[in-house]
Design a protein around this motif. Structure first.
Motif, PDB file in Angstrom:
ATOM      1  N   THR A 211      12.954  28.587 -42.325  1.00  0.00           N
ATOM      2  CA  THR A 211      11.699  28.279 -41.635  1.00  0.00           C
ATOM      3  C   THR A 211      10.494  28.441 -42.554  1.00  0.00           C
ATOM      4  O   THR A 211       9.481  27.749 -42.399  1.00  0.00           O
ATOM      5  CB  THR A 211      11.540  29.183 -40.391  1.00  0.00           C
ATOM      6  OG1 THR A 211      12.704  29.061 -39.569  1.00  0.00           O
ATOM      7  CG2 THR A 211      10.318  28.797 -39.579  1.00  0.00           C
TER       8      THR A 211
ATOM      9  N   LYS B 227       8.291  24.987 -47.159  1.00  0.00           N
ATOM     10  CA  LYS B 227       7.275  23.983 -46.854  1.00  0.00           C
ATOM     11  C   LYS B 227       7.767  22.598 -47.236  1.00  0.00           C
ATOM     12  O   LYS B 227       8.155  22.360 -48.377  1.00  0.00           O
ATOM     13  CB  LYS B 227       5.970  24.288 -47.594  1.00  0.00           C
ATOM     14  CG  LYS B 227       4.873  23.277 -47.271  1.00  0.00           C
ATOM     15  CD  LYS B 227       3.598  23.500 -48.050  1.00  0.00           C
ATOM     16  CE  LYS B 227       2.593  22.380 -47.736  1.00  0.00           C
ATOM     17  NZ  LYS B 227       1.361  22.509 -48.563  1.00  0.00           N
ATOM     18  N   VAL B 228       7.724  21.688 -46.268  1.00  0.00           N
ATOM     19  CA  VAL B 228       8.034  20.278 -46.508  1.00  0.00           C
ATOM     20  C   VAL B 228       6.715  19.532 -46.646  1.00  0.00           C
ATOM     21  O   VAL B 228       5.819  19.678 -45.807  1.00  0.00           O
ATOM     22  CB  VAL B 228       8.859  19.688 -45.348  1.00  0.00           C
ATOM     23  CG1 VAL B 228       9.126  18.206 -45.584  1.00  0.00           C
ATOM     24  CG2 VAL B 228      10.167  20.453 -45.165  1.00  0.00           C
TER      25      VAL B 228
ATOM     26  N   THR C 109       4.858  22.851 -52.493  1.00  0.00           N
ATOM     27  CA  THR C 109       5.875  22.145 -51.713  1.00  0.00           C
ATOM     28  C   THR C 109       7.276  22.570 -52.142  1.00  0.00           C
ATOM     29  O   THR C 109       7.587  22.605 -53.331  1.00  0.00           O
ATOM     30  CB  THR C 109       5.729  20.617 -51.887  1.00  0.00           C
ATOM     31  OG1 THR C 109       4.483  20.202 -51.311  1.00  0.00           O
ATOM     32  CG2 THR C 109       6.863  19.873 -51.215  1.00  0.00           C
TER      33      THR C 109
ATOM     34  N   CYS D   5      15.924  25.987 -35.569  1.00  0.00           N
ATOM     35  CA  CYS D   5      14.611  25.634 -36.118  1.00  0.00           C
ATOM     36  C   CYS D   5      14.640  24.173 -36.507  1.00  0.00           C
ATOM     37  O   CYS D   5      15.702  23.608 -36.767  1.00  0.00           O
ATOM     38  CB  CYS D   5      14.228  26.506 -37.314  1.00  0.00           C
ATOM     39  SG  CYS D   5      15.252  26.286 -38.789  1.00  0.00           S
ATOM     40  N   GLY D   6      13.450  23.539 -36.531  1.00  0.00           N
ATOM     41  CA  GLY D   6      13.373  22.139 -36.917  1.00  0.00           C
ATOM     42  C   GLY D   6      13.904  21.212 -35.845  1.00  0.00           C
ATOM     43  O   GLY D   6      13.795  21.471 -34.645  1.00  0.00           O
TER      44      GLY D   6
ATOM     45  N   LYS E  75      11.698  14.872 -35.178  1.00  0.00           N
ATOM     46  CA  LYS E  75      11.308  13.835 -36.143  1.00  0.00           C
ATOM     47  C   LYS E  75       9.794  13.704 -36.165  1.00  0.00           C
ATOM     48  O   LYS E  75       9.186  13.461 -35.122  1.00  0.00           O
ATOM     49  CB  LYS E  75      11.969  12.503 -35.780  1.00  0.00           C
ATOM     50  CG  LYS E  75      11.753  11.413 -36.813  1.00  0.00           C
ATOM     51  CD  LYS E  75      12.686  10.225 -36.595  1.00  0.00           C
ATOM     52  CE  LYS E  75      12.298   9.422 -35.386  1.00  0.00           C
ATOM     53  NZ  LYS E  75      13.096   8.177 -35.278  1.00  0.00           N
ATOM     54  N   PRO E  76       9.176  13.841 -37.344  1.00  0.00           N
ATOM     55  CA  PRO E  76       7.716  13.787 -37.407  1.00  0.00           C
ATOM     56  C   PRO E  76       7.173  12.375 -37.183  1.00  0.00           C
ATOM     57  O   PRO E  76       7.856  11.380 -37.443  1.00  0.00           O
ATOM     58  CB  PRO E  76       7.400  14.252 -38.846  1.00  0.00           C
ATOM     59  CG  PRO E  76       8.681  14.743 -39.419  1.00  0.00           C
ATOM     60  CD  PRO E  76       9.782  14.117 -38.642  1.00  0.00           C
TER      61      PRO E  76
ATOM     62  N   TYR F 121      11.403  14.999 -42.955  1.00  0.00           N
ATOM     63  CA  TYR F 121      12.211  15.613 -41.903  1.00  0.00           C
ATOM     64  C   TYR F 121      12.153  17.120 -42.085  1.00  0.00           C
ATOM     65  O   TYR F 121      12.237  17.623 -43.212  1.00  0.00           O
ATOM     66  CB  TYR F 121      13.672  15.137 -41.949  1.00  0.00           C
ATOM     67  CG  TYR F 121      14.397  15.395 -40.653  1.00  0.00           C
ATOM     68  CD1 TYR F 121      14.132  14.611 -39.535  1.00  0.00           C
ATOM     69  CD2 TYR F 121      15.320  16.427 -40.537  1.00  0.00           C
ATOM     70  CE1 TYR F 121      14.776  14.843 -38.327  1.00  0.00           C
ATOM     71  CE2 TYR F 121      15.979  16.669 -39.336  1.00  0.00           C
ATOM     72  CZ  TYR F 121      15.690  15.874 -38.226  1.00  0.00           C
ATOM     73  OH  TYR F 121      16.319  16.115 -37.026  1.00  0.00           O
ATOM     74  N   PRO F 122      11.996  17.872 -40.990  1.00  0.00           N
ATOM     75  CA  PRO F 122      11.857  19.322 -41.129  1.00  0.00           C
ATOM     76  C   PRO F 122      13.170  20.000 -41.504  1.00  0.00           C
ATOM     77  O   PRO F 122      14.257  19.504 -41.179  1.00  0.00           O
ATOM     78  CB  PRO F 122      11.399  19.761 -39.735  1.00  0.00           C
ATOM     79  CG  PRO F 122      11.991  18.731 -38.814  1.00  0.00           C
ATOM     80  CD  PRO F 122      11.924  17.432 -39.582  1.00  0.00           C
TER      81      PRO F 122
ATOM     82  N   THR G 126      16.087  22.181 -40.863  1.00  0.00           N
ATOM     83  CA  THR G 126      16.703  22.336 -39.540  1.00  0.00           C
ATOM     84  C   THR G 126      17.969  23.177 -39.649  1.00  0.00           C
ATOM     85  O   THR G 126      18.752  23.005 -40.588  1.00  0.00           O
ATOM     86  CB  THR G 126      17.040  20.951 -38.947  1.00  0.00           C
ATOM     87  OG1 THR G 126      15.834  20.185 -38.831  1.00  0.00           O
ATOM     88  CG2 THR G 126      17.716  21.061 -37.592  1.00  0.00           C
TER      89      THR G 126
END
Length: 460
Positions: free
Chosen positions: A290, A293-294, A302, A332-333, A336-337, A344-345, A347
């Motif tokens: 978690t 950073k994406v 990043t 977590c995650g 879809k953003p 993509y987070p 997950t």
């Protein structure tokens, strides 16, 4: 059907370049030019080939920033990981140049039906490689350098979204002194690719990609009696055994899952944790995942850039949704953003069981599958309960026992103990079962596409 390829920056969604596809006639001309180049290249001494391979390694280093910048734009990995990829490529060239002449040297034998004999490793001809986008430089260097050292000439069909990287590699190889047409990049469709496989001058085909793509290419090659090497997908299991150091386990498993954005065939994908450690591992693993950073790969803070393409992101999300529908739980995650790019987070899925894509298939992106095992023996059973067999890992304080488990029971081509690794020039790389066959690296790749020819002198 389009007659061009358009590459797109997965971070911004912006168009990068457009390339015109070769038609059948143009591709055939390149194949035939490659064969003509082979007739000369095969006669070069092993030492001369090694000298040029070494020079290619230097040229890759000289072009590191240019190539890394293009890799970041075309597939979205952070710049430092792109530079590390090119360093590995240079290392492959150095290893091949140093060890190639010995690996490919004639072997003396004493036959029972003659005075003397020897085995000579004769190059076969044109070798055709179909390569993926996840390591735009490494995937190409891995097969091409071994075959160039062996005296073959090499054709490349790169993944469409990294077409620019394939063309830049051709330029770098030529700049290093490789004769014209010994290595060529084909900008072609799948239909023309089938024609290349069937061409009489092509003597071998190697593919890195999905098991579905492997089946199609292997069938086409077999139809034309061409040898293949296939390095296909996997859902590698990393085992956290009863006596595992949990700090090491969490760090290893996080790195193993998210390196290269999780888009690595030999990435850690299924995390099989024994009952004794499951809850503690889960809590710490999710916390660390978690915290990643994406974002834009060019930003210094990043951890993961975007996935390589929007369609690949959407496929991964569909696998997550299908897994949840069949009983998996998102820790977590998993959302879809909206907006530009192929993000993509990170997950993590819990309650992963057979019948879910997270258990049965390959999740090619930053999604981790947690699987509970009763004990060490059960963990080993679950690891092998897969149609794949590329890599895997074992986390245990008892290194001797872990080594024995790897040697005798782990049904994969590679096993990492108390750590995660991707590839090294010294060790063979490849898998079993639906992960393919054949080996690259460690000298093995130089022997995949040569004719082990027996020469027997019956009398002098």
């Amino acid at each position: 059907m389009s007659n061009s390829i358009t590459t797109v920056n997965p971070t911004t969604g912006d168009t990068l370049n457009t390339y015109t596809l070769m038609d059948s006639s143009q591709a055939k001309q390149v194949v035939e030019a490659s064969h003509q180049a082979f007739l000369d290249w095969r006669l070069q001494s092993l030492e001369q080939r090694a000298k040029i391979v070494k020079a290619i390694g230097k040229a890759l280093t000289d072009h590191k920033e240019e190539l890394a910048e293009l890799i970041v734009k075309e597939m979205g990995k952070p710049p430092e990981q792109a530079r590390q990829e090119i360093d590995l490529c240079a290392g492959i060239c150095d290893y091949t140049a140093e060890h190639g002449p010995k690996k490919l040297a004639d072997e003396e034998r004493k036959p029972g039906n003659g005075e003397r004999g020897f085995i000579t490793y004769s190059p076969m001809g044109v070798i055709y490689g179909i390569q993926p986008w996840n390591f735009p430089a490494y995937q190409v260097v891995r097969y091409s350098i071994a075959n160039i050292m062996a005296g073959n000439t090499v054709l490349l069909k790169h993944a469409e979204n990294v077409t620019g990287s394939g063309l830049l590699l051709e330029k770098i190889y030529r700049e290093a002194g490789l004769p014209e047409n010994v290595f060529r990049t084909l900008v072609i469709s799948h239909d023309i690719s089938d024609e290349v496989i069937a061409h009489k001058a092509v003597r071998g085909v190697t593919l890195t990609g999905s098991d579905g793509a492997g089946r199609k290419v292997a069938a086409k090659a077999a139809e034309n009696l061409k040898k293949t090497v296939l390095e296909l997908g996997s859902n590698d299991a990393f085992l956290v055994l009863d006596d595992a150091d949990l700090d090491l386990a969490v760090d290893t498993c996080v790195t193993g899952r998210v390196f290269n954005g999780g888009q690595t065939c030999v990435a850690a994908k299924r995390f099989v944790v024994t009952e004794a450690n499951y809850e503690a591992f889960k809590e710490r693993f999710v916390a660390k995942m978690t915290s990643l950073k994406v974002g834009d790969p060019n930003e210094s803070d990043t951890d993961l850039g975007p996935m390589a393409r929007v369609d690949l992101r959407d496929t991964l999300h569909d696998q997550v949704e299908k897994s949840v529908e069949n009983g998996a739980k998102i820790l977590c995650g998993g959302e879809k953003p909206e907006g530009k790019g192929a993000f993509y987070p990170v997950t993590v899925l819990d309650n992963v069981t057979p019948g879910q894509p997270a258990y049965d298939d390959e999740l090619f992106g930053p999604v981790a599958a947690l699987i509970r095992a009763k004990d060490d023996e059960d963990a080993m059973r679950i690891a092998n309960d897969s149609r794949y067999g590329l890599g895997g890992g074992i986390i245990s304080k008892d290194t001797k026992r872990a080594t024995e488990l790897a040697r005798k029971y782990f049904d994969t081509g590679m096993v990492f103990i108390n750590g995660f690794g991707v590839a090294t020039p010294e060790m063979p790389f490849g898998g079993v079962k639906d992960s393919g066959y054949g080996r690259e690296h460690g000298g093995f790749g130089m022997h995949e596409f040569v004719n082990a020819k027996s020469v027997i002198v019956v009398s002098e």
